[in-house]
Design a protein around this motif. Structure first.
Motif, PDB file in Angstrom:
ATOM      1  N   ASP A  72      19.531  18.419   9.243  1.00 58.11           N
ATOM      2  CA  ASP A  72      18.684  17.265   9.555  1.00 58.11           C
ATOM      3  C   ASP A  72      17.225  17.729   9.545  1.00 58.11           C
ATOM      4  N   TRP A  73      16.391  17.001   8.889  1.00 57.47           N
ATOM      5  CA  TRP A  73      14.985  17.378   8.930  1.00 57.47           C
ATOM      6  C   TRP A  73      14.169  16.139   9.275  1.00 57.47           C
ATOM      7  N   GLU A  74      13.096  16.437   9.985  1.00 61.27           N
ATOM      8  CA  GLU A  74      12.291  15.313  10.449  1.00 61.27           C
ATOM      9  C   GLU A  74      10.882  15.409   9.898  1.00 61.27           C
ATOM     10  N   VAL A  75      10.358  14.301   9.467  1.00 61.47           N
ATOM     11  CA  VAL A  75       8.967  14.276   8.996  1.00 61.47           C
ATOM     12  C   VAL A  75       8.239  13.174   9.749  1.00 61.47           C
ATOM     13  N   GLU A  76       6.941  13.345   9.812  1.00 64.70           N
ATOM     14  CA  GLU A  76       6.138  12.331  10.503  1.00 64.70           C
ATOM     15  C   GLU A  76       5.969  11.127   9.600  1.00 64.70           C
ATOM     16  N   VAL A  77       6.675  10.063   9.877  1.00 61.42           N
ATOM     17  CA  VAL A  77       6.527   8.847   9.076  1.00 61.42           C
ATOM     18  C   VAL A  77       6.329   7.688  10.028  1.00 61.42           C
ATOM     19  N   ASP A  78       5.315   6.878   9.721  1.00 60.63           N
ATOM     20  CA  ASP A  78       5.070   5.731  10.587  1.00 60.63           C
ATOM     21  C   ASP A  78       5.161   4.454   9.761  1.00 60.63           C
ATOM     22  N   PRO A  79       6.334   3.809   9.765  1.00 59.57           N
ATOM     23  CA  PRO A  79       6.478   2.613   8.936  1.00 59.57           C
ATOM     24  C   PRO A  79       5.555   1.476   9.370  1.00 59.57           C
ATOM     25  N   GLY A  80       5.105   1.536  10.640  1.00 57.96           N
ATOM     26  CA  GLY A  80       4.256   0.449  11.146  1.00 57.96           C
ATOM     27  C   GLY A  80       2.814   0.549  10.656  1.00 57.96           C
ATOM     28  N   LYS A  81       2.428   1.750  10.153  1.00 59.65           N
ATOM     29  CA  LYS A  81       1.024   1.955   9.734  1.00 59.65           C
ATOM     30  C   LYS A  81       0.749   1.229   8.419  1.00 59.65           C
ATOM     31  N   PRO A  82      -0.350   0.466   8.323  1.00 61.44           N
ATOM     32  CA  PRO A  82      -0.626  -0.237   7.060  1.00 61.44           C
ATOM     33  C   PRO A  82      -0.832   0.765   5.920  1.00 61.44           C
ATOM     34  N   LYS A  83      -0.330   0.417   4.738  1.00 67.26           N
ATOM     35  CA  LYS A  83      -0.415   1.344   3.592  1.00 67.26           C
ATOM     36  C   LYS A  83      -1.111   0.706   2.409  1.00 67.26           C
ATOM     37  N   GLY A  84      -1.783   1.556   1.639  1.00 68.12           N
ATOM     38  CA  GLY A  84      -2.423   1.087   0.411  1.00 68.12           C
ATOM     39  C   GLY A  84      -1.359   0.853  -0.644  1.00 68.12           C
ATOM     40  N   GLU A  85      -1.789   0.315  -1.796  1.00 65.36           N
ATOM     41  CA  GLU A  85      -0.844  -0.028  -2.866  1.00 65.36           C
ATOM     42  C   GLU A  85      -0.017   1.184  -3.303  1.00 65.36           C
ATOM     43  N   GLU A  87       0.479   3.954  -1.571  1.00 66.33           N
ATOM     44  CA  GLU A  87       0.939   4.776  -0.436  1.00 66.33           C
ATOM     45  C   GLU A  87       2.356   4.372  -0.041  1.00 66.33           C
ATOM     46  N   HIS A  88       3.196   5.355   0.242  1.00 64.42           N
ATOM     47  CA  HIS A  88       4.585   5.052   0.611  1.00 64.42           C
ATOM     48  C   HIS A  88       5.018   5.924   1.772  1.00 64.42           C
ATOM     49  N   ASP A  89       5.957   5.414   2.555  1.00 62.75           N
ATOM     50  CA  ASP A  89       6.539   6.231   3.627  1.00 62.75           C
ATOM     51  C   ASP A  89       7.479   7.275   3.032  1.00 62.75           C
ATOM     52  N   VAL A  90       8.239   6.841   2.052  1.00 62.73           N
ATOM     53  CA  VAL A  90       9.257   7.729   1.470  1.00 62.73           C
ATOM     54  C   VAL A  90       9.286   7.566  -0.044  1.00 62.73           C
ATOM     55  N   ILE A  91       9.411   8.707  -0.742  1.00 62.67           N
ATOM     56  CA  ILE A  91       9.625   8.638  -2.192  1.00 62.67           C
ATOM     57  C   ILE A  91      11.005   9.212  -2.470  1.00 62.67           C
ATOM     58  N   VAL A  92      11.830   8.417  -3.110  1.00 65.59           N
ATOM     59  CA  VAL A  92      13.186   8.872  -3.453  1.00 65.59           C
ATOM     60  C   VAL A  92      13.183   9.238  -4.932  1.00 65.59           C
TER      61      VAL A  92
END
Ligand SMILES: Cc1cc2nc3c(=O)[nH]c(=O)nc-3n(C[C@H](O)[C@H](O)[C@H](O)COP(=O)(O)OP(=O)(O)OC[C@H]3O[C@@H](n4cnc5c(N)ncnc54)[C@H](O)[C@@H]3O)c2cc1C
Length: 234
Positions: A72-85, A87-92
């Motif tokens: 299990d690995w954890e990264v700092e991701v804040d889905p609530g933070k507004p993002k630019g066009e 910008e993404h929380d996660v890239i698959v």
């Protein structure tokens, strides 16, 4: 070898527990008077029996869970933070069934997800292609885990999908020694058919499917512990 060492360590733990219980029992007989000594010592024996039965059943799944946890690995991701066009929380990377499922779940949980695929179509091995009027599977032809409490049923319901609307029951035809055999979807009928094709092998065929069925049951037995694919870790 690792399995053997683990088996021995479970035995060692049980031996230690019984040694401690025996020691406690001896102290009880020294310190307590009847009938308290017999009652207390019987309770300890009952504890020992329960432990000896439960430990070998639960320990392997606990160990496997701990092993999985290491990855299990954890990264700092804040889905609530507004993002630019862009910008993404996660890239698959890869739109196979694994990547798509992961992206769909993350997206449902509020993450902004980008899926990158190198091919001109999505699905990876879980897709199909057409040639000369025939449709071929790239890989997947059977999907298991679709029974009532199966992990795929659970996953689909989490995504708001229904198995009956997504999957079709295929019919199969096997050509064996020049003869076309239509394979039934029902297991009992399949066993009956195979027994007719291979006379004298009825018992072996039934034993094989019995083992296969047990393996299937075992695969999903631990689902409540490990969690189905869509369960968020707590
Ligand atoms: C012949 C065959 C039959 C099978 N039959 C069954 C079956 O009946 N039932 C079953 O449950 N399973 C079956 N499987 C297994 C199943 O197909 C796979 O476990 C499953 O499809 C794997 O999905 P995945 O998303 O992990 O990977 P993949 O399907 O391999 O998807 C990976 C995706 O990532 C893309 N990709 C890779 N590298 C990059 C990159 N650098 N940049 C961008 N994109 C990238 C690929 O193009 C691909 O689309 C079968 C497999 C095969 C080969």
């Amino acid at each position: 070898m690792e399995g053997q060492a683990f088996f021995i360590s479970i035995n060692n733990v049980i031996t230690v527990v019984w040694s401690l219980l025996s020691l406690a029992s001896a102290l009880i007989y020294l310190l307590l008077k009847p009938p308290l000594d017999i009652v207390s010592s019987s309770i300890l024996v009952a504890v020992g029996i329960v432990f000896s039965v439960v430990c070998p059943v639960k320990a392997p799944s606990r160990k496997t869970y701990r092993e999985f946890k290491k990855f299990d690995w954890e990264v700092e991701v804040d889905p609530g933070k507004p993002k630019g066009e862009n910008e993404h929380d996660v890239i698959v990377v890869g739109a196979g069934i694994g990547g798509l499922t992961c992206a769909a779940l993350l997206s449902k949980w509020g993450y902004k997800v980008l899926v990158l695929e190198q091919h001109y179509q999505v699905g990876g091995f879980c897709s199909s292609f057409a040639r000369r009027g025939f449709v071929f599977n790239s890989g997947v032809e059977d999907v298991s885990g679709l029974r009532e409490h199966g992990p795929v049923t659970h996953l689909l319901s989490e995504l708001g999908l229904r198995g009956e609307e997504l999957f079709v029951k295929n019919t199969r035809r096997i050509v064996y020694k020049g003869k076309a055999i239509d394979v039934p979807n029902n297991l009992d009928q399949l066993i009956e058919l195979l027994a007719k094709i291979f006379p004298g092998e009825e018992n072996n065929i039934a034993a094989f499917f019995n083992e296969a069925n047990k393996a299937y049951e075992e695969c999903y037995r631990e689902v409540p512990l490990y969690g189905a694919p869509c369960q968020q870790s707590s």
